[in-house]
Write an enzyme that holds these catalytic residues in place. Structure first.
Site, PDB file in Angstrom:
ATOM      1  N   CYS A   1      24.114   3.934  22.701  1.00 59.74           N
ATOM      2  CA  CYS A   1      23.930   2.471  22.742  1.00 59.74           C
ATOM      3  C   CYS A   1      23.953   1.913  21.324  1.00 59.74           C
ATOM      4  O   CYS A   1      23.767   2.652  20.349  1.00 59.74           O
ATOM      5  CB  CYS A   1      22.607   2.131  23.447  1.00 59.74           C
ATOM      6  SG  CYS A   1      21.180   2.136  22.360  1.00 59.74           S
TER       7      CYS A   1
ATOM      8  N   CYS B   1      21.005   2.864  19.028  1.00 59.38           N
ATOM      9  CA  CYS B   1      20.968   4.253  18.553  1.00 59.38           C
ATOM     10  C   CYS B   1      22.151   4.587  17.652  1.00 59.38           C
ATOM     11  O   CYS B   1      22.058   5.450  16.777  1.00 59.38           O
ATOM     12  CB  CYS B   1      20.940   5.206  19.752  1.00 59.38           C
ATOM     13  SG  CYS B   1      19.408   5.077  20.679  1.00 59.38           S
TER      14      CYS B   1
ATOM     15  N   HIS C   1      18.796  -0.786  24.575  1.00 61.19           N
ATOM     16  CA  HIS C   1      18.665   0.677  24.659  1.00 61.19           C
ATOM     17  C   HIS C   1      18.082   1.105  25.997  1.00 61.19           C
ATOM     18  O   HIS C   1      18.596   1.991  26.669  1.00 61.19           O
ATOM     19  CB  HIS C   1      17.776   1.219  23.528  1.00 61.19           C
ATOM     20  CG  HIS C   1      17.382   2.656  23.774  1.00 61.19           C
ATOM     21  ND1 HIS C   1      18.244   3.708  23.566  1.00 61.19           N
ATOM     22  CD2 HIS C   1      16.255   3.188  24.307  1.00 61.19           C
ATOM     23  CE1 HIS C   1      17.662   4.836  23.932  1.00 61.19           C
ATOM     24  NE2 HIS C   1      16.457   4.551  24.386  1.00 61.19           N
TER      25      HIS C   1
ATOM     26  N   ASP D   1      15.443 -11.866  45.230  1.00 55.70           N
ATOM     27  CA  ASP D   1      14.270 -11.597  46.041  1.00 55.70           C
ATOM     28  C   ASP D   1      13.863 -12.906  46.708  1.00 55.70           C
ATOM     29  O   ASP D   1      14.265 -13.994  46.279  1.00 55.70           O
ATOM     30  CB  ASP D   1      13.143 -11.025  45.181  1.00 55.70           C
ATOM     31  CG  ASP D   1      12.082 -10.314  46.045  1.00 55.70           C
ATOM     32  OD1 ASP D   1      11.094  -9.832  45.494  1.00 55.70           O
ATOM     33  OD2 ASP D   1      12.263 -10.263  47.282  1.00 55.70           O
TER      34      ASP D   1
ATOM     35  N   CYS E   1      21.993   9.254  22.352  1.00 55.70           N
ATOM     36  CA  CYS E   1      22.293   7.979  23.001  1.00 55.70           C
ATOM     37  C   CYS E   1      23.420   7.251  22.276  1.00 55.70           C
ATOM     38  O   CYS E   1      23.471   7.214  21.047  1.00 55.70           O
ATOM     39  CB  CYS E   1      21.027   7.102  23.019  1.00 55.70           C
ATOM     40  SG  CYS E   1      21.273   5.521  23.838  1.00 55.70           S
TER      41      CYS E   1
ATOM     42  N   GLY F   1       8.301 -14.353  48.255  1.00 59.11           N
ATOM     43  CA  GLY F   1       6.961 -14.116  48.780  1.00 59.11           C
ATOM     44  C   GLY F   1       6.110 -13.248  47.872  1.00 59.11           C
ATOM     45  O   GLY F   1       4.961 -13.553  47.585  1.00 59.11           O
TER      46      GLY F   1
ATOM     47  N   GLY G   1       6.362  -3.081  49.852  1.00 58.65           N
ATOM     48  CA  GLY G   1       4.972  -2.688  49.974  1.00 58.65           C
ATOM     49  C   GLY G   1       4.566  -1.489  49.137  1.00 58.65           C
ATOM     50  O   GLY G   1       3.466  -0.958  49.281  1.00 58.65           O
TER      51      GLY G   1
ATOM     52  N   ASP H   1      15.035  -1.750  41.607  1.00 58.06           N
ATOM     53  CA  ASP H   1      14.954  -2.749  40.540  1.00 58.06           C
ATOM     54  C   ASP H   1      13.598  -2.608  39.865  1.00 58.06           C
ATOM     55  O   ASP H   1      12.622  -2.212  40.518  1.00 58.06           O
ATOM     56  CB  ASP H   1      15.089  -4.169  41.108  1.00 58.06           C
ATOM     57  CG  ASP H   1      13.745  -4.693  41.607  1.00 58.06           C
ATOM     58  OD1 ASP H   1      13.390  -4.362  42.762  1.00 58.06           O
ATOM     59  OD2 ASP H   1      13.040  -5.401  40.842  1.00 58.06           O
TER      60      ASP H   1
HETATM   61  C1  AFQ Z   1       6.706  -3.849  40.826  1.00 53.54           C
HETATM   62  N1  AFQ Z   1       6.384  -3.423  42.154  1.00 53.54           N
HETATM   63  C2  AFQ Z   1       6.882  -4.093  43.222  1.00 53.54           C
HETATM   64  N2  AFQ Z   1       7.748  -5.114  43.142  1.00 53.54           N
HETATM   65  C3  AFQ Z   1       7.958  -5.519  44.415  1.00 53.54           C
HETATM   66  C4  AFQ Z   1       8.741  -6.571  44.892  1.00 53.54           C
HETATM   67  C5  AFQ Z   1       9.559  -7.408  43.909  1.00 53.54           C
HETATM   68  C6  AFQ Z   1      10.798  -6.629  43.494  1.00 53.54           C
HETATM   69  N3  AFQ Z   1      11.367  -7.154  42.240  1.00 53.54           N
HETATM   70  C7  AFQ Z   1      11.924  -8.475  42.367  1.00 53.54           C
HETATM   71  C8  AFQ Z   1      12.391  -9.011  41.032  1.00 53.54           C
HETATM   72  C9  AFQ Z   1      11.244  -9.228  40.047  1.00 53.54           C
HETATM   73  C10 AFQ Z   1      11.431 -10.613  39.505  1.00 53.54           C
HETATM   74  C11 AFQ Z   1      12.779 -11.100  39.940  1.00 53.54           C
HETATM   75  C12 AFQ Z   1      13.086 -10.330  41.200  1.00 53.54           C
HETATM   76  C13 AFQ Z   1       8.730  -6.826  46.296  1.00 53.54           C
HETATM   77  N4  AFQ Z   1       9.470  -7.878  46.791  1.00 53.54           N
HETATM   78  C14 AFQ Z   1       9.401  -8.162  48.114  1.00 53.54           C
HETATM   79  N5  AFQ Z   1      10.098  -9.207  48.615  1.00 53.54           N
HETATM   80  N6  AFQ Z   1       8.649  -7.413  48.993  1.00 53.54           N
HETATM   81  C15 AFQ Z   1       7.930  -6.339  48.569  1.00 53.54           C
HETATM   82  O1  AFQ Z   1       7.260  -5.679  49.401  1.00 53.54           O
HETATM   83  C16 AFQ Z   1       7.944  -6.012  47.165  1.00 53.54           C
HETATM   84  C17 AFQ Z   1       7.197  -4.943  46.657  1.00 53.54           C
HETATM   85  C18 AFQ Z   1       7.202  -4.702  45.276  1.00 53.54           C
HETATM   86  N7  AFQ Z   1       6.527  -3.808  44.510  1.00 53.54           N
END
Ligand code: AFQ
Length: 373
Positions: A307, A310, A336, A93, A305, A96, A217, A267
């Site tokens: 794993c 389990c 798990h 990521d 499961c 930001g 978002g 993710d």
């Molecule tokens: C949990 N909800 C959520 N996560 C968002 C994330 C993070 C996604 N997960 C990244 C991992 C977490 C730690 C290591 C990388 C978002 N990331 C970005 N760049 N933009 C979003 O609008 C954006 C929006 C998100 N909404």
């Protein structure tokens, strides 16, 4: 091993799709769930264990790794794959989102964000250009544009201004990313829960051109109904022949609902983070292993499961090691949960490929209790 990055759709069933993303470091079967390895580790898991759960790709994070141990140090040591002993694809990521949720004394301008580290208070700056440089130093296979994810509640004017800033940053990210065969740059759609803004964002990203498109978002407190409302139209606004990545999602039923609406990649920290708190996800619902009712239970978490937790341990044992705060408790519940999330993905990939996704989705919901079991 392909030298390039490519996406092949192999089947669709309604809005749901299954496919394969080919990268120089291996293939990613979609729909895919990507475990989160924030600080160059999926917490409580060895990389070979992460692979054993069925993961084809994992996530790293610009924000955390730029602060500690720094991207420059990881680059000097051979890059993030070598550093963390994970030779398959890594998506990072752009930082930001984490700055806005973790850092202190943040200052946002057209240029980027300045902030103080939540670790030692040192001052840092992230811009689209610096984020691209960090992700290149890390060596990640899939790079995310530097964007801004507005915190809720936010009025339409704020959401529109934030989305347009992110689109200008997307263009700067693309410019700074350059031409890197075998590496992918994904744009991130913003626009809150407003269809017109989502459409404007999708068109802006399409005009710039990316290897994949994320839906950002969301999963920021809007709730599942509002999120699904956006997912009823947002994936279809993005190029059909490129992967669609829904960021930060989610609980098992969020994931199933997102795949049903055309999402290819997701993710979430949930399976690993909740594993460490003793919350186990199973076919029949969630189990809070610390609850006293499990203290004498000789059965596994989930009879169906396969794993290691389990196959080899009772709920009574897991209850004990959690109560005793033994390290193995985090290892077993994380394994798990990640295994179960990958089971869900494998089940959906097969169901879509065989044209029986609706039946699979009905069966998924039929057996589940709402609360803890
Ligand atoms: C949990 N909800 C959520 N996560 C968002 C994330 C993070 C996604 N997960 C990244 C991992 C977490 C730690 C290591 C990388 C978002 N990331 C970005 N760049 N933009 C979003 O609008 C954006 C929006 C998100 N909404």
């Amino acid at each position: 091993m392909s030298a390039a990055f490519s996406f092949a759709l192999t089947a669709t069933d309604g809005a749901a799709r299954s496919g394969v993303i080919s990268t120089p470091r291996g293939e990613i079967r979609t729909p895919a769930f990507m475990p989160v390895g924030t600080a160059a580790t999926v917490k409580a898991m060895m990389p070979e264990s992460v692979r054993a759960t069925g993961a084809d790709i994992l996530l790293g994070n610009t924000y955390h790794l730029m602060l500690r141990p720094t991207a420059e140090r990881i680059a000097r040591l051979g890059g993030l794959h070598r550093f963390m002993n994970w030779e398959r694809p890594i998506l990072t990521d752009s930082g930001g989102f984490q700055v806005m949720s973790l850092a202190e004394l943040r200052k946002l301008t057209e240029e980027g964000v300045t902030f103080r580290s939540h670790i030692d208070g040192s001052r840092h700056r992230l811009t689209p250009e610096r984020s691209m440089e960090i992700q290149k130093l890390l060596g990640s296979d899939i790079v995310m544009c530097f964007d801004e994810c507005p915190a809720l509640p936010a009025d339409d004017k704020r959401v529109a201004e934030s989305m347009r800033l992110s689109m200008r940053w997307a263009a700067r990210s693309k410019e700074a990313f350059g031409d890197r065969p075998g590496h992918a740059l994904f744009g991130i759609q913003q626009g809150g829960v407003t269809q017109e803004l989502r459409a404007e964002s999708a068109e802006a990203l399409r005009a710039i051109g990316f290897d994949g498109y994320a839906i950002g978002g969301l999963a920021v407190g809007e709730g599942q109904e509002a999120m699904f409302g956006v997912l009823d139209y947002a994936p279809g606004m993005l190029p059909e022949d490129k992967p669609r990545y829904l960021m930060g999602v989610g609980k098992p039923d969020d994931i199933v609902g997102a795949v049903a609406r055309g999402v290819d990649m997701m993710d979430c920290v949930l399976p690993s983070r909740s594993g460490r708190t003793g919350q186990a996800f199973t076919r029949r619902g969630t189990v809070n292993i610390k609850n006293a009712r499990h203290a004498n239970d000789p059965r596994p978490l989930d009879e169906d499961c396969t794993c290691p937790a389990c196959r080899n341990y009772s709920r009574a044992y897991l209850h004990h090691v959690f109560r005793a705060q033994e390290i193995i408790s985090s290892m077993l519940l994380t394994w798990h949960n990640l295994h179960y999330f990958q089971e869900i993905m494998g089940g959906m990939r097969a169901a879509i490929a065989e044209g029986r996704f609706a039946a699979w989705q009905a069966a998924f919901h039929a057996g589940r209790a709402e609360g803890d079991i």
